[in-house]
Design an enzyme around this catalytic site. Structure first.
Site, PDB file in Angstrom:
ATOM      1  N   ILE A   1      51.162  83.969 -50.731  1.00  0.00           N
ATOM      2  CA  ILE A   1      50.777  83.719 -52.116  1.00  0.00           C
ATOM      3  C   ILE A   1      50.253  82.286 -52.232  1.00  0.00           C
ATOM      4  O   ILE A   1      50.884  81.351 -51.719  1.00  0.00           O
ATOM      5  CB  ILE A   1      51.994  83.899 -53.051  1.00  0.00           C
ATOM      6  CG1 ILE A   1      52.582  85.296 -52.880  1.00  0.00           C
ATOM      7  CG2 ILE A   1      51.620  83.614 -54.506  1.00  0.00           C
ATOM      8  CD1 ILE A   1      53.990  85.446 -53.434  1.00  0.00           C
ATOM      9  N   CYS A   2      49.123  82.128 -52.915  1.00  0.00           N
ATOM     10  CA  CYS A   2      48.601  80.796 -53.211  1.00  0.00           C
ATOM     11  C   CYS A   2      48.296  80.741 -54.712  1.00  0.00           C
ATOM     12  O   CYS A   2      48.874  81.501 -55.487  1.00  0.00           O
ATOM     13  CB  CYS A   2      47.367  80.490 -52.358  1.00  0.00           C
ATOM     14  SG  CYS A   2      45.930  81.509 -52.738  1.00  0.00           S
ATOM     15  N   TYR A   3      47.404  79.866 -55.123  1.00  0.00           N
ATOM     16  CA  TYR A   3      47.087  79.738 -56.553  1.00  0.00           C
ATOM     17  C   TYR A   3      46.285  80.938 -57.071  1.00  0.00           C
ATOM     18  O   TYR A   3      46.646  81.547 -58.067  1.00  0.00           O
ATOM     19  CB  TYR A   3      46.281  78.460 -56.820  1.00  0.00           C
ATOM     20  CG  TYR A   3      47.062  77.199 -56.570  1.00  0.00           C
ATOM     21  CD1 TYR A   3      47.911  76.691 -57.540  1.00  0.00           C
ATOM     22  CD2 TYR A   3      46.949  76.535 -55.360  1.00  0.00           C
ATOM     23  CE1 TYR A   3      48.643  75.535 -57.306  1.00  0.00           C
ATOM     24  CE2 TYR A   3      47.668  75.376 -55.120  1.00  0.00           C
ATOM     25  CZ  TYR A   3      48.517  74.886 -56.095  1.00  0.00           C
ATOM     26  OH  TYR A   3      49.234  73.747 -55.851  1.00  0.00           O
TER      27      TYR A   3
END
Length: 109
Positions: free
Chosen positions: A67-69
């Site tokens: 998961i990132c932005y």
């Protein structure tokens, strides 16, 4: 033709997996401050300072969700992690920003 080292994961699918208590490893590659302000329940922050410990202890057979932005930098991290021997790696499309928008009640702080 070679297959991609990781797969894309839709937010609705992740939400279902979490509801079903599916065996998952969730890693959040955002900066420490953003992670502290909110993250997907059950995820752990993964950064340059924690990657060695993660690689030493993480199960290689459980699905791994990165998961990132916004779902962009997680693709590069997912490809790299797939190269480290993880059997099933996903990049969360839309990232934490989309998760928080769709599931504001499912954000851990």
């Amino acid at each position: 033709m070679t297959s991609a080292p990781f797969q894309h994961l839709d937010i609705a699918v992740l939400a279902n997996w979490l509801e079903d208590d599916a065996p998952l490893t969730l890693v959040d590659i955002r900066d420490p401050q953003s992670y502290a302000q909110g993250h997907v329940p059950g995820s752990r922050r993964l950064g340059n300072d924690t990657v060695d410990a993660f690689l030493a202890e993480a199960p290689r057979q459980a699905p791994l969700v990165v998961i990132c932005y916004h779902g962009h930098s997680s693709q590069q991290a997912a490809a790299w992690l797939a190269g480290q021997g993880f059997a099933e790696v996903y990049s969360l499309d839309g990232g934490f920003t989309d998760w928080q928008h769709r599931h504001p009640d499912r954000v851990e702080r």
